[in-house]
Scaffold this active site. Structure first.
Site, PDB file in Angstrom:
ATOM      1  N   ASN A  47       0.823  -1.195   0.000  1.00 39.76           N
ATOM      2  CA  ASN A  47       0.000   0.000   0.000  1.00 39.76           C
ATOM      3  C   ASN A  47       0.867   1.259   0.000  1.00 39.76           C
ATOM      4  OD1 ASN A  47      -1.886   1.971   0.266  1.00 39.76           O
ATOM      5  ND2 ASN A  47      -2.775   1.238   2.154  1.00 39.76           N
ATOM      6  N   ASP A  48       1.426   1.591   1.149  1.00 40.88           N
ATOM      7  CA  ASP A  48       2.181   2.845   1.254  1.00 40.88           C
ATOM      8  C   ASP A  48       3.314   2.948   0.235  1.00 40.88           C
ATOM      9  OD1 ASP A  48       0.621   3.771   3.308  1.00 40.88           O
ATOM     10  OD2 ASP A  48       1.861   2.857   4.855  1.00 40.88           O
ATOM     11  N   VAL A  49       3.909   1.820  -0.109  1.00 43.33           N
ATOM     12  CA  VAL A  49       5.057   1.862  -1.015  1.00 43.33           C
ATOM     13  C   VAL A  49       4.650   2.189  -2.451  1.00 43.33           C
ATOM     14  CG1 VAL A  49       6.422   0.274   0.375  1.00 43.33           C
ATOM     15  CG2 VAL A  49       5.022  -0.623  -1.487  1.00 43.33           C
TER      16      VAL A  49
END
Lengths: 464, 102
Positions: free
Chosen positions: A393-395
């Site tokens: 997700n965040d990456v």
């Protein structure tokens, strides 16, 4: 065996350990490297036993304990699922830490054996060395236990913070230094026990404020600590194998921590001081209004991928949680049969430990030459038809490039949004670990697949 | 004037840090997990200290506190040595022979 000959053998062990790490520069030479390390260890243990030359009762006990420990270790090594590797490594670190503490205690209680002086009259230098070894070992032990509990899910992965935390840690650090100085002056046994007790406490306090997704840094850091603890003991025991190994492991862990921090664009201290995304960020993201999201099912995804000429898979921690790596490989096999070119893109901090995703993919028989690191593949997203984001997700959050206000601003991300379409497998729209909304969810070219990663991947394979 | 042997050990230590630095940077990122498990296994070479501690003195001393701590450390280190090397072996075996598969 003379002391000099013994030292030569320890040196050979040390060199073999260096060659072992060298072997890891490519998968082809890596198994040979591991073999070197095993030989090095066998030499070190063998010559130590021979040099003591006591083959009576003590030796029998030694063998029994070696066999007990060895069987436990072997049992764990064969039984452990690959998805549990992070907690296994954390658990192993704790053992090294505790072993260092025990050896340091033993050296303190019976210094004659190690030529360090006699009880109450230990050489100051040795005392400092064994204090440092014990303190770092103790911190490694409790720190790794906390990391283990968090990774295993036995303890909440969210950061535990309280006011005055950093001041308390600082004070305890000063107390440790004070205890060592006082110990050197008085050689009182209770000071040594207090030193170890305070260090145990510091280990706990250091790790509790660090959240789940920062675990790659924590594990690497504890890896490093276990090395420094070993080196400290190595100085006490005047053993070059231990000093060399300690230095190798210490710098290895430090480099991995550095790589992980860089992967998040955060400073080491920022990670260690902890408590990321626990506060304002998450509230901000919740207040964001509902935006339109395109969601699809397995058939839509299968249709898109079947008609693609190239697909890039972006795995993340969610894949590990769902144990979806085998299902993923099957899906990719089917795609390949349809003439689709498939590669995998791994972000440095994907998963819970360095290289976590690579091991899982390797377990699922994914050839390692189809798996690429961020900098090697990032330009390919622009030419790729479908990016299949599974459990990451965040990456992938483009906010890291566009919004200087964002906590993850500046973090290197996989340019998933540049591909023609993005398939995002996720259970819900909830923000990732950093507590920030992922812009990608609301893009025109994104199709959200709300499901369990493994289930969805299997369904897609069926539809293909 | 004689040089303290500590200085020699310190030299080994500092040089080994540099060796470690360069060697570890050349480790391919896909093998970072095996790197951690193998470094973990080799740091258990601390077992040599544990063996010396456990076997100190004659047989009547085996159950002295210092020796018992040595034996405990042997168990812990042995778990690590066998577990660490075997799990590394297991992981590395998975990276094997895939190159030509497709």
């Amino acid at each position: 065996m003379s002391a000099n000959l013994l030292a030569i053998f320890y040196l050979i062990s040390g060199v073999l350990f260096i060659l072992a790490l060298r072997g890891l520069s490519s998968p082809e030479t890596s198994r040979q490297g591991n073999f070197f390390a095993i030989i090095g260890m066998a030499i070190a243990i063998g010559v130590t036993i021979i040099s003591i030359g006591n083959f009576s009762t003590g030796f029998i006990f030694l063998l029994i304990f070696l066999i007990i420990g060895g069987s436990i270790g072997a049992f764990i090594a064969f039984k452990i699922p690959m998805t549990a590797m992070p907690e296994l490594v954390a658990g192993f670190h704790s053992l090294v830490g505790l072993a260092a503490v025990f050896v340091a205690i033993s050296a303190f209680l019976n210094p004659d054996v190690f030529n360090l002086g006699s009880p109450g009259k230990i050489k100051i230098a040795s005392l400092i060395e064994m204090s440092l070894g014990a303190a770092i070992g103790a911190i490694t032990f409790t720190g790794s236990i906390i990391a283990f509990l968090k990774l295993r899910g036995l303890m909440s992965g969210s950061p535990i913070t309280f006011t005055g935390q950093h001041l308390l840690n600082l004070a305890l650090g000063i107390i440790i230094v004070g205890l060592i100085i006082y110990l050197c002056n008085t050689q009182q046994e209770y000071l040594y026990w207090s030193l170890i007790a305070v260090s145990f406490l510091v280990g706990i306090l250091l790790i509790i404020p660090i959240g789940g997704a920062d675990m790659p840094v924590v594990i690497s850091m504890l890896n490093s600590y276990s090395g420094w603890a070993a080196a400290g003991i190595g100085f006490t025991l005047e053993n070059s194998a231990l000093i060399i190994t300690g230095a190798l492991v210490g710098s290895s862990g430090a480099i991995l921590s550095y790589i992980m921090c860089k992967g998040m664009n955060r400073s080491f201290f920022n990670v260690i001081l902890g408590g990321w995304g626990a506060t304002e960020e998450s509230s901000k993201s919740i207040s964001k209004e509902q935006k339109p999201v395109k969601s699809g099912n397995a058939d839509d995804a299968a249709f898109l991928m079947k008609n693609a000429s190239s697909v890039i898979i972006v795995p993340g921690y969610g894949m590990a949680v769902a144990q979806a790596q085998h299902a993923l490989r099957e899906m990719v096999d089917t795609l390949k049969k349809n003439g689709v070119k498939v590669s995998y893109a791994i972000h440095p901090v994907a998963g819970r430990m360095p290289g976590h995703m690579n091991v899982l993919l390797a377990e699922a028989n994914v050839p390692y030459d189809e798996v690429f690191e961020l900098e090697d593949i990032n330009n390919d997203f622009a030419n790729c038809d479908v990016a299949y984001v599974i459990g990451a997700n965040d990456v992938t959050n483009p906010v890291a490039k566009t919004d200087p206000q964002s906590p993850i601003y500046g973090m290197p991300i996989l340019d998933v949004e540049k591909s023609k379409s993005v398939l995002f497998v996720k259970r819900s729209l909830s923000p990732g670990y950093a507590g920030i909304d992922n812009d990608l969810f609301y893009r025109e070219n994104t199709l959200m697949l709300f499901a369990d990663a493994k289930k969805m991947t299997e369904d897609i394979t069926k539809s293909l | 004037m004689e040089i303290d042997p500590f200085i020699f050990r310190l030299s080994i230590f500092i040089l080994a840090i540099f060796v470690g630095y360069y060697v570890v940077w050349s480790v391919t990122p896909s093998l970072h997990t095996p790197l951690m498990s193998v470094t973990n296994a080799i740091s258990s070479v601390i077992i040599v200290g544990a063996i010396v501690a456990a076997l100190a003195g004659d047989d009547s001393k085996i159950f002295d506190t210092a020796n018992i701590f040595g034996f405990l450390a042997i168990i812990l280190a042995a778990v690590n040595i066998f577990g660490g090397f075997l799990v590394t072996q297991r992981m590395l075996a998975m990276y094997k022979k895939k190159k030509k598969e497709k």
